[in-house]
Write a protein that holds these residues in place. Sequence first.
Motif, PDB file in Angstrom:
ATOM      1  N   ASN A  48     -41.789  11.281  91.088  1.00 15.25           N
ATOM      2  CA  ASN A  48     -40.399  11.343  91.522  1.00 15.25           C
ATOM      3  C   ASN A  48     -39.458  10.810  90.461  1.00 15.25           C
ATOM      4  O   ASN A  48     -38.391  11.387  90.205  1.00 15.25           O
ATOM      5  N   ALA A  49     -39.844   9.707  89.825  1.00 15.96           N
ATOM      6  CA  ALA A  49     -38.999   9.152  88.765  1.00 15.96           C
ATOM      7  C   ALA A  49     -38.939  10.101  87.580  1.00 15.96           C
ATOM      8  O   ALA A  49     -37.889  10.266  86.954  1.00 15.96           O
ATOM      9  N   LEU A  50     -40.058  10.764  87.271  1.00 16.27           N
ATOM     10  CA  LEU A  50     -40.086  11.665  86.128  1.00 16.27           C
ATOM     11  C   LEU A  50     -39.210  12.890  86.335  1.00 16.27           C
ATOM     12  O   LEU A  50     -38.676  13.452  85.380  1.00 16.27           O
ATOM     13  N   ARG A  51     -39.053  13.302  87.591  1.00 13.41           N
ATOM     14  CA  ARG A  51     -38.197  14.458  87.849  1.00 13.41           C
ATOM     15  C   ARG A  51     -36.775  14.208  87.344  1.00 13.41           C
ATOM     16  O   ARG A  51     -36.072  15.132  86.934  1.00 13.41           O
ATOM     17  N   GLU A  52     -36.347  12.956  87.414  1.00 14.53           N
ATOM     18  CA  GLU A  52     -35.004  12.618  86.941  1.00 14.53           C
ATOM     19  C   GLU A  52     -34.898  12.755  85.428  1.00 14.53           C
ATOM     20  O   GLU A  52     -33.797  12.836  84.890  1.00 14.53           O
ATOM     21  N   LEU A  53     -36.049  12.755  84.731  1.00 13.60           N
ATOM     22  CA  LEU A  53     -36.041  12.850  83.280  1.00 13.60           C
ATOM     23  C   LEU A  53     -36.231  14.278  82.786  1.00 13.60           C
ATOM     24  O   LEU A  53     -36.218  14.520  81.578  1.00 13.60           O
ATOM     25  N   GLN A  54     -36.400  15.218  83.709  1.00 15.83           N
ATOM     26  CA  GLN A  54     -36.670  16.590  83.303  1.00 15.83           C
ATOM     27  C   GLN A  54     -35.560  17.121  82.414  1.00 15.83           C
ATOM     28  O   GLN A  54     -34.379  17.012  82.723  1.00 15.83           O
ATOM     29  N   GLY A  55     -35.951  17.715  81.303  1.00 16.14           N
ATOM     30  CA  GLY A  55     -34.999  18.276  80.368  1.00 16.14           C
ATOM     31  C   GLY A  55     -34.460  17.285  79.358  1.00 16.14           C
ATOM     32  O   GLY A  55     -33.725  17.670  78.447  1.00 16.14           O
ATOM     33  N   ARG A  56     -34.789  16.008  79.514  1.00 19.09           N
ATOM     34  CA  ARG A  56     -34.340  15.019  78.532  1.00 19.09           C
ATOM     35  C   ARG A  56     -35.072  15.239  77.208  1.00 19.09           C
ATOM     36  O   ARG A  56     -36.237  15.602  77.174  1.00 19.09           O
ATOM     37  N   GLY A  57     -34.367  15.001  76.111  1.00 17.17           N
ATOM     38  CA  GLY A  57     -34.981  15.155  74.804  1.00 17.17           C
ATOM     39  C   GLY A  57     -35.944  14.025  74.500  1.00 17.17           C
ATOM     40  O   GLY A  57     -35.847  12.929  75.061  1.00 17.17           O
ATOM     41  N   ALA A  58     -36.874  14.299  73.587  1.00 12.58           N
ATOM     42  CA  ALA A  58     -37.835  13.272  73.201  1.00 12.58           C
ATOM     43  C   ALA A  58     -37.130  12.060  72.618  1.00 12.58           C
ATOM     44  O   ALA A  58     -37.520  10.920  72.869  1.00 12.58           O
ATOM     45  N   LEU A  59     -36.079  12.300  71.857  1.00 15.24           N
ATOM     46  CA  LEU A  59     -35.360  11.173  71.264  1.00 15.24           C
ATOM     47  C   LEU A  59     -34.675  10.340  72.338  1.00 15.24           C
ATOM     48  O   LEU A  59     -34.638   9.109  72.254  1.00 15.24           O
ATOM     49  N   TRP A  60     -34.142  10.981  73.364  1.00 13.83           N
ATOM     50  CA  TRP A  60     -33.534  10.249  74.477  1.00 13.83           C
ATOM     51  C   TRP A  60     -34.552   9.315  75.109  1.00 13.83           C
ATOM     52  O   TRP A  60     -34.231   8.179  75.452  1.00 13.83           O
ATOM     53  N   HIS A 217     -27.135  13.281  71.361  1.00 16.11           N
ATOM     54  CA  HIS A 217     -27.245  14.739  71.421  1.00 16.11           C
ATOM     55  C   HIS A 217     -27.181  15.366  70.035  1.00 16.11           C
ATOM     56  O   HIS A 217     -27.646  16.488  69.835  1.00 16.11           O
ATOM     57  N   ASP A 218     -26.608  14.674  69.059  1.00 12.62           N
ATOM     58  CA  ASP A 218     -26.551  15.205  67.707  1.00 12.62           C
ATOM     59  C   ASP A 218     -27.923  15.279  67.066  1.00 12.62           C
ATOM     60  O   ASP A 218     -28.111  15.953  66.068  1.00 12.62           O
ATOM     61  N   TRP A 219     -28.889  14.549  67.636  1.00 12.40           N
ATOM     62  CA  TRP A 219     -30.225  14.504  67.059  1.00 12.40           C
ATOM     63  C   TRP A 219     -31.242  15.253  67.903  1.00 12.40           C
ATOM     64  O   TRP A 219     -32.407  15.339  67.539  1.00 12.40           O
ATOM     65  N   GLU A 220     -30.846  15.825  69.028  1.00  6.78           N
ATOM     66  CA  GLU A 220     -31.820  16.421  69.928  1.00  6.78           C
ATOM     67  C   GLU A 220     -32.589  17.570  69.287  1.00  6.78           C
ATOM     68  O   GLU A 220     -33.745  17.821  69.605  1.00  6.78           O
ATOM     69  N   ASP A 221     -31.956  18.329  68.377  1.00  2.79           N
ATOM     70  CA  ASP A 221     -32.664  19.452  67.777  1.00  2.79           C
ATOM     71  C   ASP A 221     -33.725  19.003  66.789  1.00  2.79           C
ATOM     72  O   ASP A 221     -34.505  19.806  66.289  1.00  2.79           O
ATOM     73  N   GLU A 222     -33.802  17.702  66.516  1.00  2.45           N
ATOM     74  CA  GLU A 222     -34.856  17.193  65.650  1.00  2.45           C
ATOM     75  C   GLU A 222     -36.142  16.928  66.435  1.00  2.45           C
ATOM     76  O   GLU A 222     -37.184  16.663  65.855  1.00  2.45           O
ATOM     77  N   GLY A 223     -36.063  16.963  67.762  1.00  2.86           N
ATOM     78  CA  GLY A 223     -37.250  16.734  68.572  1.00  2.86           C
ATOM     79  C   GLY A 223     -37.422  17.870  69.563  1.00  2.86           C
ATOM     80  O   GLY A 223     -37.272  19.029  69.232  1.00  2.86           O
ATOM     81  N   GLY A 224     -37.729  17.543  70.807  1.00  2.36           N
ATOM     82  CA  GLY A 224     -37.918  18.564  71.816  1.00  2.36           C
ATOM     83  C   GLY A 224     -37.570  18.006  73.173  1.00  2.36           C
ATOM     84  O   GLY A 224     -37.075  16.900  73.294  1.00  2.36           O
ATOM     85  N   THR A 225     -37.792  18.764  74.200  1.00  8.31           N
ATOM     86  CA  THR A 225     -37.528  18.313  75.549  1.00  8.31           C
ATOM     87  C   THR A 225     -38.824  18.306  76.344  1.00  8.31           C
ATOM     88  O   THR A 225     -39.769  19.012  76.022  1.00  8.31           O
ATOM     89  N   ILE A 226     -38.860  17.489  77.396  1.00 12.65           N
ATOM     90  CA  ILE A 226     -40.051  17.443  78.239  1.00 12.65           C
ATOM     91  C   ILE A 226     -39.842  18.310  79.455  1.00 12.65           C
ATOM     92  O   ILE A 226     -38.714  18.487  79.909  1.00 12.65           O
ATOM     93  N   GLN A 227     -40.913  18.875  79.952  1.00 13.95           N
ATOM     94  CA  GLN A 227     -40.868  19.641  81.182  1.00 13.95           C
ATOM     95  C   GLN A 227     -41.750  18.929  82.205  1.00 13.95           C
ATOM     96  O   GLN A 227     -42.881  18.558  81.903  1.00 13.95           O
ATOM     97  N   VAL A 228     -41.261  18.734  83.392  1.00 14.29           N
ATOM     98  CA  VAL A 228     -41.983  18.002  84.416  1.00 14.29           C
ATOM     99  C   VAL A 228     -42.490  18.971  85.477  1.00 14.29           C
ATOM    100  O   VAL A 228     -41.738  19.795  85.987  1.00 14.29           O
ATOM    101  N   SER A 229     -43.762  18.872  85.781  1.00 15.67           N
ATOM    102  CA  SER A 229     -44.383  19.746  86.777  1.00 15.67           C
ATOM    103  C   SER A 229     -43.762  19.505  88.143  1.00 15.67           C
ATOM    104  O   SER A 229     -43.388  18.395  88.493  1.00 15.67           O
ATOM    105  N   SER A 230     -43.685  20.544  88.939  1.00 16.54           N
ATOM    106  CA  SER A 230     -43.113  20.427  90.285  1.00 16.54           C
ATOM    107  C   SER A 230     -44.158  20.235  91.359  1.00 16.54           C
ATOM    108  O   SER A 230     -43.853  20.191  92.532  1.00 16.54           O
ATOM    109  N   ARG A 231     -45.441  20.072  90.957  1.00 18.80           N
ATOM    110  CA  ARG A 231     -46.511  19.927  91.953  1.00 18.80           C
ATOM    111  C   ARG A 231     -46.368  18.658  92.748  1.00 18.80           C
ATOM    112  O   ARG A 231     -45.748  17.716  92.328  1.00 18.80           O
TER     113      ARG A 231
END
Length: 231
Positions: A48-60, A217-231
């Motif tokens: 549940n906590a991870l769902r709030e982080l969905q789409g956040r960049g690795a640097l974030w 956000h100026d550095w987000e393209d240097e990393g990636g984003t996480i995807q959180v499973s909906s299971r």
Amino acid sequence: EKPKTIEIVRNFIQENSVHHSYILDEEAGIGYVSILSFTENTFVECRNALRELQGRGALWLVLNPGKVPRKLRAVIRHNAGGHVNHSLFWRAMSPAGHGARAPAGALAAAINRNFGSFEQFKQRFTDAGETLFGSGWVWLAKSQLDAGKLEICTTNGHGNPLLNRRSPILLNDVWEHAYYLKYQYRRGEYLRAWWSIVNWENAARLFDRSSDQVAVHDWEDEGGTIQVSSR
């Protein structure tokens, strides 16, 4: 069908073979298996906590540990930090003979101003990387506090100078697996050879985009984003 853990490990190793030259066997893979198993088990508790982080960049994730579930902070710090640093590292290099041999323009002027000369900078950077105890990274960074002064710093593990208000300009990997197969214990030799493939155009790009108030956000393209499973 969900891939088995050992298949995930094998794919990860194959994807990173260019830099790290990993060899997968029972013992070499066990560390990754353990980490992945820990993350899998803990994930259920923190879903549940991870769902709030969905789409956040690795640097974030690296820069906001207090917003990450406590049980996941260590593993996320290591893996997200490693991803961000390696994303920067790949861009810090170009094929041998295909890039400039030295910086130019504003970055060259800043290096001369802060270190005396390009050669003095290279020596100090190499020395810092060679004398770093254990595994980590050596950086050229631009201070966000001291009128944009360029500094050479090191971080242990997968630390990042942005955590200390310094914007990355250039970095080299001094984890042992980065150089051991070719150089064994001769870290200094590896560091000196690395200068022939530095991508100075990319370093100049990072220098030009950095400022006293760098937004995440100026550095987000240097990393990636996480995807959180909906299971």
